[in-house]
Design an enzyme around this catalytic site. Structure first.
Site, PDB file in Angstrom:
ATOM      1  N   GLU A 243      -2.905  -1.113   0.113  1.00  0.00           N
ATOM      2  CA  GLU A 243      -2.232  -0.181   1.039  1.00  0.00           C
ATOM      3  C   GLU A 243      -0.771   0.006   0.609  1.00  0.00           C
ATOM      4  O   GLU A 243      -0.249   1.120   0.636  1.00  0.00           O
ATOM      5  CB  GLU A 243      -2.322  -0.766   2.455  1.00  0.00           C
ATOM      6  CG  GLU A 243      -1.966   0.179   3.568  1.00  0.00           C
ATOM      7  CD  GLU A 243      -2.782   1.467   3.578  1.00  0.00           C
ATOM      8  OE1 GLU A 243      -4.016   1.407   3.370  1.00  0.00           O
ATOM      9  OE2 GLU A 243      -2.165   2.536   3.762  1.00  0.00           O
TER      10      GLU A 243
ATOM     11  N   SER B 225      -7.701   2.231   0.576  1.00  0.00           N
ATOM     12  CA  SER B 225      -7.208   1.216  -0.359  1.00  0.00           C
ATOM     13  C   SER B 225      -8.353   0.592  -1.174  1.00  0.00           C
ATOM     14  O   SER B 225      -8.105  -0.068  -2.178  1.00  0.00           O
ATOM     15  CB  SER B 225      -6.429   0.121   0.384  1.00  0.00           C
ATOM     16  OG  SER B 225      -7.258  -0.572   1.291  1.00  0.00           O
ATOM     17  N   HIS B 226      -9.600   0.787  -0.732  1.00  0.00           N
ATOM     18  CA  HIS B 226     -10.723   0.192  -1.457  1.00  0.00           C
ATOM     19  C   HIS B 226     -11.833   1.200  -1.746  1.00  0.00           C
ATOM     20  O   HIS B 226     -13.001   0.848  -1.844  1.00  0.00           O
ATOM     21  CB  HIS B 226     -11.242  -1.057  -0.724  1.00  0.00           C
ATOM     22  CG  HIS B 226     -10.256  -2.179  -0.843  1.00  0.00           C
ATOM     23  ND1 HIS B 226      -9.121  -2.242  -0.064  1.00  0.00           N
ATOM     24  CD2 HIS B 226     -10.190  -3.227  -1.689  1.00  0.00           C
ATOM     25  CE1 HIS B 226      -8.400  -3.296  -0.405  1.00  0.00           C
ATOM     26  NE2 HIS B 226      -9.024  -3.914  -1.403  1.00  0.00           N
TER      27      HIS B 226
END
Ligand code: NDP
Ligand code: PYC
Length: 339
Positions: A189, A48-49
């Protein structure tokens, strides 16, 4: 052959990120700081990052709200405080430039605060607290984001996904690190679930009408939920206050209002705290370190996993073998570097 995924080395992830960012208008200094953190995220399997964030950074830059080149302005209000105004650029260059001052102040005073203001903030916090622990210090970091998360007992968004990270230095190895959103999961997410058409587990979000949903798009349109019910809600409130009004900066509600539907990265502050065990530990560093180790061993000794263990394992694999990136994400990232 794996046609759904593309294989890249860690260096290739960095070069791709740097090129996409500079191609779209970020200065070399900002592109380098952002690419470093995105590469670390992809390397440690924080999907997600990682590379996904390039899409968000470039989309945000195109809103015209971000300064792609502003240099951080550093001030020293007291011997234990360093304040860095990011001047509406992304936060990572401000952190990079503030870190040496934070470390030096913590080592002189036992505790020091780095307050970053006026920054667009997209990133995971573990790279920052890990960097503090590399200096033998304990570190804490927290930020608001956009108001996407309903308080426990409510249905309307107030909080950001408000990440909270902590690192503790350990002798001869990785530090103890946790870093989590105070919502059930990071918004990124849920965005990844929406991108790939996957349902989200019940308990992550409610829809616009306040009903539980497993539809990622409906959850993003409604409100996310805090982890741990009223406990996560209270922690999130603390983060809003400490990384917002305490340091003269915005709450997630204010960040969301500023964004005004543009869908960009949140704009707010970040609070980072460093603590020196040599000064605070009553001169017993070795004894204190061994009681810390005994406590951590009592966790892992019974088979419970420490936070960041998964990430550190992923790091070792990526450093050895490189990284597999989903084809759809890779194609979307590559499209950012074509006119
Ligand atoms: P997760 O729920 O996946 O994990 C959070 C933490 O818990 C990690 O340290 C993780 O370690 C650990 N963990 C997960 N499962 C276990 C387990 N079974 N036992 C022990 N520890 C475990 O993350 P989130 O979705 O909450 O957040 C992901 C990232 O998003 C964070 O890095 C956060 O900083 C970032 N974020 C950034 C925001 C911003 O505004 N800048 C906003 C919100 C989130 P491991 O990594 O090893 O699995
Ligand atoms: O994933 O919640 C998130 C997030 C917000 C800002 C950056 N990441």
């Amino acid at each position: 052959m794996n046609t759904d995924h593309i294989h890249l080395s860690i260096d290739q992830i960095y070069e791709l990120s740097f090129d996409v960012l500079t191609h779209n208008g970020f200065s070399a200094a900002h592109a380098a700081a952002i690419a470093k953190t995105i590469t670390a995220g992809q390397r440690d399997d924080c999907q997600s990052h990682g590379l996904y964030r390039l899409l968000v950074c470039v989309r945000t830059l195109k809103t015209g709200l971000v300064d792609a080149a502003a240099l951080p302005l550093i001030t020293h209000p007291t011997p234990a405080v360093v304040q860095v105004d990011a001047q509406r650029a992304y936060s990572l260059l401000a952190f990079q430039e503030g870190l040496p001052h934070l470390v030096e102040k913590a080592k002189s005073n036992g505790v020091a605060v780095l307050a970053i203001n006026n920054c667009f903030h997209f990133s995971a916090l573990w790279p920052e607290v890990e960097a503090i622990a590399q200096h033998g210090l304990a570190g804490l970091a927290m930020t608001p984001s956009h108001s996407w998360v309903a308080p426990a007992g409510g249905t309307r968004p107030v909080f950001g996904t408000n990440p909270f990270a902590f690192a503790w230095p350990r002798p001869g190895g990785y530090p103890y690190v946790f870093d989590f959103a105070t919502s059930m999961v990071a918004r990124g997410e849920i965005e990844l679930h929406r991108r790939s058409g996957r349902a989200i587990p019940e308990g992550w979000a409610i829809d616009r009408d306040g009903r539980p949903t497993t539809d990622a798009a409906a959850g993003l349109d409604g409100a996310m939920l805090t982890f741990g019910s009223y406990k996560g809600s209270a922690l999130s409130t603390m983060i809003e206050l400490l990384a917002g009004p305490l340091i003269g900066d915005w709450t997630s509600l204010q960040s969301q209002a500023f964004d005004n539907g543009a869908g960009g990265t949140p704009l707010h502050g970040e609070l980072v705290i460093a603590l020196d065990p040599d000064i605070l530990g009553r001169g017993q560093r070795a004894i204190n370190a061994s009681s810390a180790e005994a406590m951590l061993d009592a966790i892992s000794g019974q088979g419970a996993r420490l936070p960041s263990e998964r990430r550190f394992k992923a790091r070792a694999v990526s450093e050895r073998e490189g990284v597999w990136v989903g084809r759809a994400l890779y194609d979307d990232v590559m499209a950012l570097s074509t006119p």
